[in-house]
Design an enzyme around this catalytic site. Structure first.
Site, PDB file in Angstrom:
ATOM      1  N   ALA A   3      65.492   9.062  46.514  1.00 10.80           N
ATOM      2  CA  ALA A   3      64.110   9.389  47.154  1.00 10.80           C
ATOM      3  C   ALA A   3      62.994   8.015  47.229  1.00 10.80           C
ATOM      4  O   ALA A   3      63.278   7.244  46.355  1.00 10.80           O
ATOM      5  CB  ALA A   3      63.261  10.455  46.235  1.00 10.80           C
TER       6      ALA A   3
ATOM      7  N   TRP B  99      67.203  18.200  50.189  1.00 10.56           N
ATOM      8  CA  TRP B  99      66.433  18.584  48.689  1.00 10.56           C
ATOM      9  C   TRP B  99      65.210  17.443  48.924  1.00 10.56           C
ATOM     10  O   TRP B  99      64.375  17.413  49.868  1.00 10.56           O
ATOM     11  CB  TRP B  99      67.538  18.240  47.727  1.00 10.56           C
ATOM     12  CG  TRP B  99      68.060  16.924  47.167  1.00 10.56           C
ATOM     13  CD1 TRP B  99      67.926  16.102  46.271  1.00 10.56           C
ATOM     14  CD2 TRP B  99      69.254  16.629  47.988  1.00 10.56           C
ATOM     15  NE1 TRP B  99      68.750  15.159  46.254  1.00 10.56           N
ATOM     16  CE2 TRP B  99      69.764  15.513  47.238  1.00 10.56           C
ATOM     17  CE3 TRP B  99      70.220  17.306  49.017  1.00 10.56           C
ATOM     18  CZ2 TRP B  99      70.789  14.843  47.617  1.00 10.56           C
ATOM     19  CZ3 TRP B  99      71.335  16.358  49.406  1.00 10.56           C
ATOM     20  CH2 TRP B  99      71.635  15.215  48.579  1.00 10.56           C
ATOM     21  N   ASP B 100      65.288  16.323  47.914  1.00  8.88           N
ATOM     22  CA  ASP B 100      64.043  15.574  47.701  1.00  8.88           C
ATOM     23  C   ASP B 100      63.556  15.378  49.209  1.00  8.88           C
ATOM     24  O   ASP B 100      63.838  14.470  49.950  1.00  8.88           O
ATOM     25  CB  ASP B 100      64.134  14.322  46.828  1.00  8.88           C
ATOM     26  CG  ASP B 100      64.468  14.731  45.520  1.00  8.88           C
ATOM     27  OD1 ASP B 100      64.558  16.028  45.306  1.00  8.88           O
ATOM     28  OD2 ASP B 100      64.783  13.763  44.712  1.00  8.88           O
TER      29      ASP B 100
ATOM     30  N   ARG C 197      63.280   4.059  40.026  1.00  6.81           N
ATOM     31  CA  ARG C 197      63.373   4.804  41.466  1.00  6.81           C
ATOM     32  C   ARG C 197      62.036   5.245  41.909  1.00  6.81           C
ATOM     33  O   ARG C 197      61.114   5.242  41.162  1.00  6.81           O
ATOM     34  CB  ARG C 197      64.509   5.547  41.303  1.00  6.81           C
ATOM     35  CG  ARG C 197      64.298   6.838  40.262  1.00  6.81           C
ATOM     36  CD  ARG C 197      65.717   7.843  40.221  1.00  6.81           C
ATOM     37  NE  ARG C 197      65.374   8.884  39.402  1.00  6.81           N
ATOM     38  CZ  ARG C 197      66.029   9.162  38.237  1.00  6.81           C
ATOM     39  NH1 ARG C 197      67.167   8.262  37.903  1.00  6.81           N
ATOM     40  NH2 ARG C 197      65.943  10.390  37.702  1.00  6.81           N
ATOM     41  N   ASP C 198      62.351   6.062  42.956  1.00  3.46           N
ATOM     42  CA  ASP C 198      61.208   6.734  43.631  1.00  3.46           C
ATOM     43  C   ASP C 198      59.973   6.042  43.982  1.00  3.46           C
ATOM     44  O   ASP C 198      58.893   6.374  43.559  1.00  3.46           O
ATOM     45  CB  ASP C 198      60.777   8.018  42.587  1.00  3.46           C
ATOM     46  CG  ASP C 198      61.991   8.860  42.246  1.00  3.46           C
ATOM     47  OD1 ASP C 198      62.912   8.711  42.940  1.00  3.46           O
ATOM     48  OD2 ASP C 198      61.839   9.850  41.475  1.00  3.46           O
TER      49      ASP C 198
ATOM     50  N   GLU D 234      59.528  12.072  37.400  1.00  8.27           N
ATOM     51  CA  GLU D 234      60.286  11.869  38.708  1.00  8.27           C
ATOM     52  C   GLU D 234      59.151  12.054  39.861  1.00  8.27           C
ATOM     53  O   GLU D 234      58.172  12.585  39.721  1.00  8.27           O
ATOM     54  CB  GLU D 234      61.249  13.016  38.926  1.00  8.27           C
ATOM     55  CG  GLU D 234      62.676  12.578  38.116  1.00  8.27           C
ATOM     56  CD  GLU D 234      63.746  13.265  38.637  1.00  8.27           C
ATOM     57  OE1 GLU D 234      64.766  12.687  38.823  1.00  8.27           O
ATOM     58  OE2 GLU D 234      63.559  14.653  38.335  1.00  8.27           O
TER      59      GLU D 234
END
Length: 430
Positions: A116, A45-46, A196-197, A267
């Site tokens: 991620a 996924w990501d 995050r990210d 996100e």
């Protein structure tokens, strides 16, 4: 410190978000499963591209590489985030991808699992991997703490056998929420908090990280007209600056964009520059919009003449790419990058043949149906035409097609639909 100390965080307002609706130019066609998944043994996924520090896709001895969150394909898809592991894949033609392996084969990364981030080749073969360290590795039970981590000391190179990422890496926590500009887990009042990210970005000789965060809204605040239900939706796009240029030395700055009263999760923030403008993109979900707003699982975007804003929502409301109404969760986690005169957008193939109003209902399906309806591989690549503050979908490429730098795009409107039509025509000829 860069000369932007007086900038003000741009709000994504309820008035702007209230205009969200599906319309021509933002809705993709229905996605069907590819003939072959990138790796049938993995949920994928990501995903993000390995880039050079100038933002361009890295050429690794004639290959390009991507990094993705992965889990064994035998695991129920809804459980994949609990064991997410970074793996890399590589391709010589941007169409057929080979599995390279785990990004950290020799060292243990931080966190109970890794979410991620971004991966940047520095000088020579030197590699830095930014990621979200999710969960406290000192606990036996699964936790949801989040911090920004960097892994340095590794290298990426190619030989006759393909692309290789090799360590050993040194892992360190480089950023935590400060509780003033970025909410901590303890301050969170509603949905799962976010910090995050991390997304690496260099601009005018300065080094930054973009981050997904939340803006603290204390109880009793007058934001959102004092409505505590709306105040729980407080996502932002954060930014940190490296005062020394060291890719592991960062200081938090005020967010670039916040969505207090609008959305909880902005996100995977990332940037693409076009014609001197900064295009800021984020992904978000239908269920993370505040009460009274109807959004979609979609790619949203903003544009500014300066990295530090002010930012204007693209297309008036921010909606850039979304799924069709009869397949609202077919793709997610979009990533935009420039190619020639267009912006291309990759994502992963999420739940298809599924038109219920919420992903929460997936858990009510029999397990075999949960597996069948989850794509778990790269989705078709979307082609965007961009003109100032306006964008328009002008076609699609095949699943996982990331064109080479000098590769001309097909003249036909939609490479993927054209391929399907050709296959159907051949079937009718038998």
């Amino acid at each position: 410190m860069p000369t932007h100390s007086a900038y003000r965080t741009t709000p994504w307002t309820r008035e702007q978000a209230a205009a969200l609706h599906r319309r021509d130019g933002v809705v993709t066609p229905v996605i069907y499963p590819p003939e072959r998944k990138l790796d049938p043994e993995l949920h994928i996924w990501d995903t993000w591209l390995v880039r050079d520090r100038n933002g361009e896709i890295a050429d690794i001895g004639g290959y390009r590489a991507i990094v993705a969150l992965t889990a064994p394909s035998g695991l129920l898809p809804g459980k994949r985030h609990d064991v997410a592991t970074l793996r890399y894949f590589y391709s010589a033609d941007g169409r057929e991808w080979e599995t390279g392996g785990r990004v950290f084969p020799e060292t243990e990364p931080l966190g109970q699992r890794q979410w991620a981030g971004s991966t940047v080749r520095l000088e020579g073969e030197s590699l830095v991997v930014y990621y979200t360290a999710a969960g406290d590795e000192t606990h036996d039970e699964l936790t949801y703490s989040q911090r920004i981590a960097a892994a340095t000391g590794g290298r990426i190179h190619a030989d006759d056998d393909g692309v290789h990422i090799e360590g050993p890496f040194t892992h360190e926590t480089i950023l935590r929420p400060d509780g003033e500009r970025y909410e901590t887990e303890q301050q969170s009042r509603g949905m799962i908090y976010t910090f995050r990210d991390p997304w690496y970005w260099e601009d005018d000789g300065e080094v930054y990280l973009l981050i997904e965060g939340n803006t603290p809204v204390p109880e009793g605040s007058d934001r959102c007209d004092g409505d505590p239900a709306q105040q729980e939706f407080n996502g932002n796009v954060g930014i940190a600056h490296s005062p020394t240029g060291d890719p592991t030395d960062f200081e938090l700055m005020d967010p670039l964009v916040d969505a207090v009263c609008v959305n909880q999760e902005l996100e995977r923030p990332h940037l693409v520059t076009r014609d001197g403008r900064y295009y800021l993109f984020i992904s978000s979900h239908k269920h993370t919009f505040a009460p009274g707003l109807d959004g979609f699982d979609a790619l949203y975007g903003f544009v500014s003449d300066d990295l530090f804003g002010p930012y204007e929502p693209l297309n008036g409301d921010g909606l850039v790419v979304t799924n069709p109404e009869n397949a609202p969760f077919q793709s997610y986690s979009w990533l935009a990058f420039g190619h020639d005169e267009e912006i291309l957008v990759t994502s992963f193939f999420n739940y298809f043949d599924y038109d219920r109003p919420s992903l929460d209902d997936v858990g009510f399906l029999p397990e075999e149906e949960q597996f069948r309806r989850f794509g778990g591989t790269l989705a078709p690549t979307v082609r965007l035409r961009v003109d100032g503050t306006e964008t328009e979908i002008v076609g699609e490429l095949n699943h996982g097609h990331i064109p080479l730098p000098d590769e001309p795009l097909p003249e036909r409107f939609d490479e993927r639909i054209a391929r399907l039509a050709d296959e159907q025509a051949r079937d009718r000829s038998y």
